[in-house]
Design a protein around this motif. Structure first.
Motif, PDB file in Angstrom:
ATOM      1  N   GLY A  91       8.145  -7.150   4.446  1.00 43.12           N
ATOM      2  CA  GLY A  91       8.055  -5.698   4.588  1.00 43.12           C
ATOM      3  C   GLY A  91       6.752  -5.143   4.044  1.00 43.12           C
ATOM      4  O   GLY A  91       6.163  -4.224   4.626  1.00 43.12           O
ATOM      5  N   PHE A  92       6.275  -5.711   2.933  1.00 47.83           N
ATOM      6  CA  PHE A  92       5.013  -5.249   2.365  1.00 47.83           C
ATOM      7  C   PHE A  92       3.847  -5.539   3.300  1.00 47.83           C
ATOM      8  O   PHE A  92       2.970  -4.687   3.496  1.00 47.83           O
ATOM      9  CB  PHE A  92       4.774  -5.920   1.018  1.00 47.83           C
ATOM     10  N   ALA A  93       3.796  -6.732   3.884  1.00 45.03           N
ATOM     11  CA  ALA A  93       2.707  -7.076   4.797  1.00 45.03           C
ATOM     12  C   ALA A  93       2.670  -6.120   5.989  1.00 45.03           C
ATOM     13  O   ALA A  93       1.597  -5.623   6.382  1.00 45.03           O
ATOM     14  CB  ALA A  93       2.860  -8.518   5.272  1.00 45.03           C
ATOM     15  N   LEU A  94       3.841  -5.843   6.559  1.00 43.62           N
ATOM     16  CA  LEU A  94       3.908  -4.934   7.706  1.00 43.62           C
ATOM     17  C   LEU A  94       3.531  -3.511   7.310  1.00 43.62           C
ATOM     18  O   LEU A  94       2.700  -2.861   7.961  1.00 43.62           O
ATOM     19  CB  LEU A  94       5.314  -4.977   8.297  1.00 43.62           C
ATOM     20  N   GLY A  95       4.133  -3.010   6.231  1.00 49.72           N
ATOM     21  CA  GLY A  95       3.863  -1.634   5.820  1.00 49.72           C
ATOM     22  C   GLY A  95       2.438  -1.422   5.361  1.00 49.72           C
ATOM     23  O   GLY A  95       1.834  -0.373   5.635  1.00 49.72           O
ATOM     24  N   ALA A  96       1.866  -2.396   4.639  1.00 46.79           N
ATOM     25  CA  ALA A  96       0.489  -2.252   4.169  1.00 46.79           C
ATOM     26  C   ALA A  96      -0.487  -2.214   5.335  1.00 46.79           C
ATOM     27  O   ALA A  96      -1.435  -1.414   5.340  1.00 46.79           O
ATOM     28  CB  ALA A  96       0.141  -3.408   3.228  1.00 46.79           C
ATOM     29  N   ALA A  97      -0.269  -3.066   6.323  1.00 47.70           N
ATOM     30  CA  ALA A  97      -1.160  -3.065   7.489  1.00 47.70           C
ATOM     31  C   ALA A  97      -1.106  -1.723   8.214  1.00 47.70           C
ATOM     32  O   ALA A  97      -2.153  -1.141   8.547  1.00 47.70           O
ATOM     33  CB  ALA A  97      -0.761  -4.200   8.434  1.00 47.70           C
ATOM     34  N   VAL A  98       0.101  -1.210   8.434  1.00 51.16           N
ATOM     35  CA  VAL A  98       0.241   0.070   9.137  1.00 51.16           C
ATOM     36  C   VAL A  98      -0.340   1.217   8.307  1.00 51.16           C
ATOM     37  O   VAL A  98      -1.091   2.060   8.820  1.00 51.16           O
ATOM     38  CB  VAL A  98       1.723   0.337   9.466  1.00 51.16           C
ATOM     39  N   GLY A  99      -0.023   1.260   7.026  1.00 53.36           N
ATOM     40  CA  GLY A  99      -0.493   2.355   6.182  1.00 53.36           C
ATOM     41  C   GLY A  99      -1.995   2.396   6.039  1.00 53.36           C
ATOM     42  O   GLY A  99      -2.614   3.469   6.118  1.00 53.36           O
ATOM     43  N   VAL A 100      -2.618   1.234   5.835  1.00 52.68           N
ATOM     44  CA  VAL A 100      -4.075   1.189   5.659  1.00 52.68           C
ATOM     45  C   VAL A 100      -4.787   1.559   6.958  1.00 52.68           C
ATOM     46  O   VAL A 100      -5.748   2.342   6.960  1.00 52.68           O
ATOM     47  CB  VAL A 100      -4.509  -0.201   5.171  1.00 52.68           C
ATOM     48  N   VAL A 101      -4.327   1.004   8.075  1.00 51.94           N
ATOM     49  CA  VAL A 101      -4.978   1.301   9.358  1.00 51.94           C
ATOM     50  C   VAL A 101      -4.869   2.784   9.700  1.00 51.94           C
ATOM     51  O   VAL A 101      -5.861   3.432  10.076  1.00 51.94           O
ATOM     52  CB  VAL A 101      -4.371   0.436  10.480  1.00 51.94           C
ATOM     53  N   LEU A 102      -3.673   3.359   9.569  1.00 53.07           N
ATOM     54  CA  LEU A 102      -3.504   4.781   9.868  1.00 53.07           C
ATOM     55  C   LEU A 102      -4.294   5.648   8.895  1.00 53.07           C
ATOM     56  O   LEU A 102      -4.863   6.682   9.286  1.00 53.07           O
ATOM     57  CB  LEU A 102      -2.022   5.153   9.810  1.00 53.07           C
ATOM     58  N   GLY A 103      -4.365   5.251   7.620  1.00 53.50           N
ATOM     59  CA  GLY A 103      -5.146   6.015   6.650  1.00 53.50           C
ATOM     60  C   GLY A 103      -6.620   6.017   6.972  1.00 53.50           C
ATOM     61  O   GLY A 103      -7.305   7.037   6.836  1.00 53.50           O
ATOM     62  N   ILE A 104      -7.146   4.866   7.423  1.00 56.80           N
ATOM     63  CA  ILE A 104      -8.561   4.790   7.794  1.00 56.80           C
ATOM     64  C   ILE A 104      -8.835   5.620   9.040  1.00 56.80           C
ATOM     65  O   ILE A 104      -9.821   6.365   9.109  1.00 56.80           O
ATOM     66  CB  ILE A 104      -8.973   3.322   8.008  1.00 56.80           C
ATOM     67  N   VAL A 105      -7.953   5.513  10.030  1.00 57.10           N
ATOM     68  CA  VAL A 105      -8.144   6.280  11.269  1.00 57.10           C
ATOM     69  C   VAL A 105      -8.114   7.774  10.983  1.00 57.10           C
ATOM     70  O   VAL A 105      -8.989   8.536  11.440  1.00 57.10           O
ATOM     71  CB  VAL A 105      -7.063   5.903  12.300  1.00 57.10           C
ATOM     72  N   ALA A 106      -7.134   8.239  10.213  1.00 57.36           N
ATOM     73  CA  ALA A 106      -7.037   9.671   9.911  1.00 57.36           C
ATOM     74  C   ALA A 106      -8.136  10.129   8.967  1.00 57.36           C
ATOM     75  O   ALA A 106      -8.549  11.292   9.020  1.00 57.36           O
ATOM     76  CB  ALA A 106      -5.663   9.971   9.300  1.00 57.36           C
ATOM     77  N   GLY A 107      -8.623   9.240   8.106  1.00 58.19           N
ATOM     78  CA  GLY A 107      -9.656   9.637   7.161  1.00 58.19           C
ATOM     79  C   GLY A 107     -11.039   9.705   7.759  1.00 58.19           C
ATOM     80  O   GLY A 107     -11.868  10.523   7.330  1.00 58.19           O
ATOM     81  N   LEU A 108     -11.307   8.880   8.760  1.00 56.55           N
ATOM     82  CA  LEU A 108     -12.659   8.810   9.311  1.00 56.55           C
ATOM     83  C   LEU A 108     -12.874   9.741  10.492  1.00 56.55           C
ATOM     84  O   LEU A 108     -14.021  10.038  10.844  1.00 56.55           O
ATOM     85  CB  LEU A 108     -12.972   7.373   9.748  1.00 56.55           C
ATOM     86  N   SER A 109     -11.797  10.188  11.121  1.00 52.92           N
ATOM     87  CA  SER A 109     -11.935  10.962  12.353  1.00 52.92           C
ATOM     88  C   SER A 109     -11.096  12.232  12.278  1.00 52.92           C
ATOM     89  O   SER A 109      -9.930  12.194  11.874  1.00 52.92           O
ATOM     90  CB  SER A 109     -11.483  10.109  13.554  1.00 52.92           C
ATOM     91  N   ARG A 110     -11.705  13.353  12.674  1.00 50.88           N
ATOM     92  CA  ARG A 110     -10.954  14.607  12.741  1.00 50.88           C
ATOM     93  C   ARG A 110      -9.861  14.514  13.800  1.00 50.88           C
ATOM     94  O   ARG A 110      -8.754  15.018  13.612  1.00 50.88           O
ATOM     95  CB  ARG A 110     -11.903  15.762  13.067  1.00 50.88           C
ATOM     96  N   TRP A 111     -10.188  13.914  14.942  1.00 49.06           N
ATOM     97  CA  TRP A 111      -9.180  13.737  15.973  1.00 49.06           C
ATOM     98  C   TRP A 111      -8.076  12.786  15.497  1.00 49.06           C
ATOM     99  O   TRP A 111      -6.892  12.987  15.777  1.00 49.06           O
ATOM    100  CB  TRP A 111      -9.819  13.191  17.252  1.00 49.06           C
ATOM    101  N   GLY A 112      -8.486  11.744  14.783  1.00 48.67           N
ATOM    102  CA  GLY A 112      -7.490  10.825  14.234  1.00 48.67           C
ATOM    103  C   GLY A 112      -6.548  11.520  13.276  1.00 48.67           C
ATOM    104  O   GLY A 112      -5.333  11.298  13.303  1.00 48.67           O
ATOM    105  N   GLU A 113      -7.093  12.391  12.418  1.00 49.29           N
ATOM    106  CA  GLU A 113      -6.246  13.139  11.494  1.00 49.29           C
ATOM    107  C   GLU A 113      -5.313  14.075  12.236  1.00 49.29           C
ATOM    108  O   GLU A 113      -4.132  14.208  11.890  1.00 49.29           O
ATOM    109  CB  GLU A 113      -7.114  13.926  10.519  1.00 49.29           C
TER     110      GLU A 113
END
Length: 274
Positions: A91-113
């Motif tokens: 569960g940690f491997a799955l959740g960490a991958a999803v959380g980090v990827v979505l955080g980077i996408v939303a943090g780097l792009s206004r459209w992503g956020e």
């Protein structure tokens, strides 16, 4: 002490006066922090020994210790530990991958956020217990439901902290990297992500704590193995001693994983001023 030419008292230099330099004292852990836990443990044992605390409600510390040794000796605790650890790891491997990827996408792009942040914030407010019936319909009562619950507990804190860490990156460092001719990818790798690392590690500590909490919830759903199953089985037979043993194991696992993250934090953030 000596008097300067301006009439201000100044401290004499130990090296100049020939006095040996003072060695920095190593701070030892304060024993005062153990006073209240030990007092509570003693009060618990006294209450159990005098009959003020019924064993049907809560077994004594000595009984809990004996039961812990017994379930460990029979191998029951070890088997449950391995199963629960495997669930948390997946569960940690799955959740960490999803959380980090979505955080980077939303943090780097206004459209992503704009596209990612609203649904994540809505899902973040949903309680685990409310999602269990839906997950059972989707994934059944097997391992998938438990792993997805743990993944949700991990993903949200990591997403929030990674997203916030990227958004609060030091603008002066970003401008300096532009002036030095860094490409966008180089700025991301050498400036933005290292700047977001401290807050991401805070999110990692929070997510690991929630991972064990989510596992407790997940292992109450038709589990046939694991620490949660051990606790539920003991509850059916009013074995409060075994229930406490299981809870202690959960607590120890949470403390150990938190200590590992803090060790990682000290090594990864050695560049940060203390």
């Amino acid at each position: 002490m000596s008097v300067s030419t301006t009439g201000v008292l100044t401290r004499a230099d130990p090296a100049a006066s020939g006095a040996p330099p003072r060695r920095a004292r190593r701070r030892l852990p304060s024993l005062r922090r153990w006073i209240s836990p030990v007092a509570l443990l003693v009060a618990w044992q006294v209450a159990s020994a005098t009959g003020a605390l019924s064993p049907d409600k809560l077994s004594s510390p000595w009984t809990v210790l004996q039961s812990g040794i017994e379930v460990a000796r029979t191998g029951e605790l070890g088997d449950a530990f391995v199963v629960s650890l495997a669930r948390v790891g997946a569960g940690f491997a799955l959740g960490a991958a999803v959380g980090v990827v979505l955080g980077i996408v939303a943090g780097l792009s206004r459209w992503g956020e704009a596209l990612v942040d609203p649904p994540v914030q809505m899902l973040r407010t949903l309680p685990f217990l409310g999602l269990i019936p839906l997950f059972i319909l989707w994934f059944g009562i097997g391992e998938e439901t438990k792993i997805v619950l743990v993944a949700l507990g991990v993903a949200f804190p990591l997403y929030l902290n990674v997203h916030s860490g990227i958004r609060t990156a030091d603008e002066r460092l970003v401008e300096a990297s532009r002036a030095l001719g860094f490409t966008r990818a180089e700025r991301l790798w050498h400036v933005v992500l290292p700047g977001a690392l401290p807050q991401a590690l805070v999110g990692l500590r929070q997510s690991l704590g929630l991972a064990w909490l989510a596992l407790i919830v997940g292992e109450t759903v038709n589990a046939d193995a694991g620490i949660g199953y051990l606790i539920n089985n003991a509850r059916e037979f009013l074995r409060t001693d075994v229930v406490v043993v299981g809870l202690i194991v959960y607590a120890v696992l949470g403390l150990v994983t938190d200590a590992l993250v803090r060790l990682l934090e000290r090594r990864a953030l050695r560049w940060r001023a203390r």
